[in-house]
Scaffold this motif. Structure first.
Motif, PDB file in Angstrom:
ATOM      1  N   VAL A  22       0.842  -1.190   0.000  1.00  0.00           N
ATOM      2  CA  VAL A  22       0.000   0.000   0.000  1.00  0.00           C
ATOM      3  C   VAL A  22       0.878   1.240   0.000  1.00  0.00           C
ATOM      4  CG1 VAL A  22      -1.635   1.335   1.395  1.00  0.00           C
ATOM      5  CG2 VAL A  22      -1.930  -1.137   1.142  1.00  0.00           C
ATOM      6  N   ALA A 265      -3.702  -2.476  -5.164  1.00  0.00           N
ATOM      7  CA  ALA A 265      -4.182  -2.273  -3.796  1.00  0.00           C
ATOM      8  C   ALA A 265      -5.247  -1.178  -3.762  1.00  0.00           C
ATOM      9  CB  ALA A 265      -3.018  -1.908  -2.879  1.00  0.00           C
ATOM     10  N   ALA A 540      -6.426   2.763  -0.430  1.00  0.00           N
ATOM     11  CA  ALA A 540      -5.695   1.634   0.144  1.00  0.00           C
ATOM     12  C   ALA A 540      -5.139   1.975   1.528  1.00  0.00           C
ATOM     13  CB  ALA A 540      -4.567   1.211  -0.793  1.00  0.00           C
TER      14      ALA A 540
END
Length: 555
Positions: A22, A265, A540
């Motif tokens: 992330v 993500a 994310a």
């Protein structure tokens, strides 16, 4: 020792979602743009040729002497207004239903396979159209265009969806504008092919232009076989592994690249966020989701659906298809033009070469800006054409002899030439703004759970109004019906004025944002202030923080 502990405590924590890295940096949620990404997205835009070629070829085929006699009988001089209306509009009718069906199919079998299926349906329709002249005069051309229309509906809705989902955000507008560019190329190719076959004394005069459509379907369907499907489709289906593979191919990066991890993500996090707002439900419920929420809430699904469908309606309301469907007989009726094909081709060339301007302007100035200025330019041109026409131009003609069937010529040829010039300027404004702009925006405004159906509904709206305009226009300008002549441009000018007001109050600026960021922007701003909105965090990182608080973060 204390210094070491302090440094360790200040070290950044690597967050993960579903095993994906992330990032908190909103500028690192996508890989750098590569030529591979450009070429894959540009190839998908080839589908626009379907739409454009049909708009161009049918006008010429309806003027073919061989086709006229095959449909109306030996000795007939023209296809009747009612049959012209039927033949032109029936394809749009098929595309309307094709676009509605395509949304469901795209969620079931994937974006690229839906387009490939559309190509197969389209080819079947072309084969049936080739039988025109055998059996019932109108049976083959009408049935074939209806079936081909279903294929075009699949293609026109899902190519926009596919391109919007795979294109890098910084060039998404320019690449989706390539779809409109291919539409204009299709119109030009059709005009050239019709011109090349118009003097034939056999059924090749109309069968060759029809048959060439087969080639476009083979190229698009065959090429897509080798391209990856949309990673957002795989995320929606819960298949992150295939999404990773598809995204890596699209971005030209290895699967373990930090860019691929970060972008995926973000897509996964947004999908989880949207699922909280729009839970999975039944087939009927999933359609109902498109109409949930208040019309007064800017980020509601209902508001987005209205925005997408009305934007495509406005694109048709500009009157551009009047120019390309009916310009030849309309200009010919004035007698001021000796070569109507030449004028029609000039319009087509302006359309083709004006569209690439949007590749730059849509990313430099934004979607909302070009739609505003485009509507303003178009309404000025339409009103000028109308005013000149009802005062000294199109509306005033006289016969060149005393014979009952004598041709007519305009009283003021210079005035008619001025009208033609303003029509050409109108085409420039449309091709560089509303032509590509409407397609770009509808692919960007819908959240993932309803995106395929939202784009399908918006595309269906385009074809519905395309059908309506194709049906009513012969009656508006036909000599035995409305015979509006230049006054029809007052109608188009008024509708372009509606498009200007509509854009100012309702259209958001989506330039430079990921599809996930667009949804957040619409939640936090209004159309008139949207251009100043900037993302401050990623979906994310927000989701990872929430899971961290719940004790579920993997570090």
């Amino acid at each position: 020792m204390s210094d070491t502990h302090e440094k360790e405590s200040q070290a950044p924590v690597t967050q993960h979602i579903n095993g994906l890295k992330v990032t908190q940096d909103v500028e690192r949620i996508e890989a750098p743009v590569t030529w591979q990404a450009y070429l894959i997205c540009a190839f998908a835009s080839f589908g626009g040729i379907f739409f454009g070629y049909d708009s161009g070829y049918i006008n010429g085929v309806l003027g073919s002497k061989i086709f006229i006699e095959a449909v109306e009988g030996v000795g007939a001089k023209a296809v009747s207004d009612s049959n012209t209306s039927l033949v032109v509009s029936i394809l749009s009718c098929g595309t309307f239903f094709g676009a509605l069906i395509a949304g469901d199919v795209a969620d079931f079998i994937g974006r690229k396979w839906t387009v490939i299926m559309g190509c197969a349906i389209y080819m079947l329709g072309v084969v049936i159209q080739m039988l025109t002249g055998i059996g019932a005069p109108l049976g083959a051309i009408v049935a074939g265009r209806l079936i081909a229309g279903l294929g075009v509906g699949f293609e026109s809705a899902i190519v926009i969806l596919y391109m919007s989902e795979i294109c890098p955000r910084k060039v998404r507008g320019a690449l989706v504008a390539g779809y409109q560019f291919c539409i204009t190329i299709g119109i030009m190719l059709a005009a050239c092919i019709v011109y090349a076959t118009q003097e034939r004394q056999d059924t090749g005069a109309y069968r060759i232009p029809i048959a060439i459509q087969f080639i476009w379907a083979l190229i698009l369907g065959g090429g897509l076989m080798f391209l990856p499907d949309s990673p957002r489709y795989f995320v929606k289906r819960g298949n992150v592994a295939r999404a990773t593979d598809a995204l890596a191919r699209l971005r030209g990066q290895p699967k373990d690249s930090e860019f691929i991890q970060n972008e995926l993500a973000e897509i996964v996090a947004n999908e989880e966020y949207e699922r909280q707002l729009i839970p999975s439900t039944t087939w009927f419920g999933s359609w109902a989701n498109c109409f949930k929420g208040s019309v007064f809430k800017s980020n509601s699904n209902l508001r987005k659906t209205i925005l997408g469908t009305s934007l495509q309606m406005m694109q048709q309301w500009t009157g551009v298809n009047f120019i390309f469907y009916y310009s030849t007989p309309f200009l010919k009726s004035t007698g001021a033009i000796s070569n109507t094909f030449l004028i029609s081709m000039i319009f087509t060339i302006i359309n083709v070469f004006s569209t690439p301007i949007s590749f730059w302007t849509v990313e430099r100035y934004g979607r909302r800006t070009i739609l505003l200025w485009g509507a303003l330019g178009m309404l000025i041109c339409q009103f000028l054409v109308a005013i000149i026409g009802v005062t000294v131009g199109f509306n005033y003609t006289h016969p060149v002899s005393d014979a009952a069937d004598a041709a007519t010529i305009a009283n003021n040829i210079s005035a008619v030439n001025a009208q033609i010039a303003f029509i050409a300027i109108f085409i420039f404004f449309f091709a560089s703004t509303w032509g590509p702009g409407a397609w770009i925006v509808i692919g960007e405004i819908f959240p993932l759970p309803i995106r395929s159906r939202g784009v399908g509904l918006s595309t269906a709206s385009n074809w519905l109004w395309n059908t309506i305009i194709a049906v009513i226009t012969p009656y508006m300008v036909g000599a035995t019906h409305g015979n509006m002549k230049s006054s029809v441009f007052f109608v188009w000018g008024g509708l372009c004025t509606c498009a200007f007001v509509y854009t100012y109050f309702l259209v958001y600026e989506t330039k430079g944002l990921s599809l996930e960021q667009v949804d957040k922007m619409m939640e936090e701003t209004t159309p008139r202030t949207s251009a100043g909105w900037k993302p401050t965090t990623t979906f994310a990182s927000q989701l990872a923080d929430e899971k961290a608080h719940a004790g579920n973060t993997t570090v």
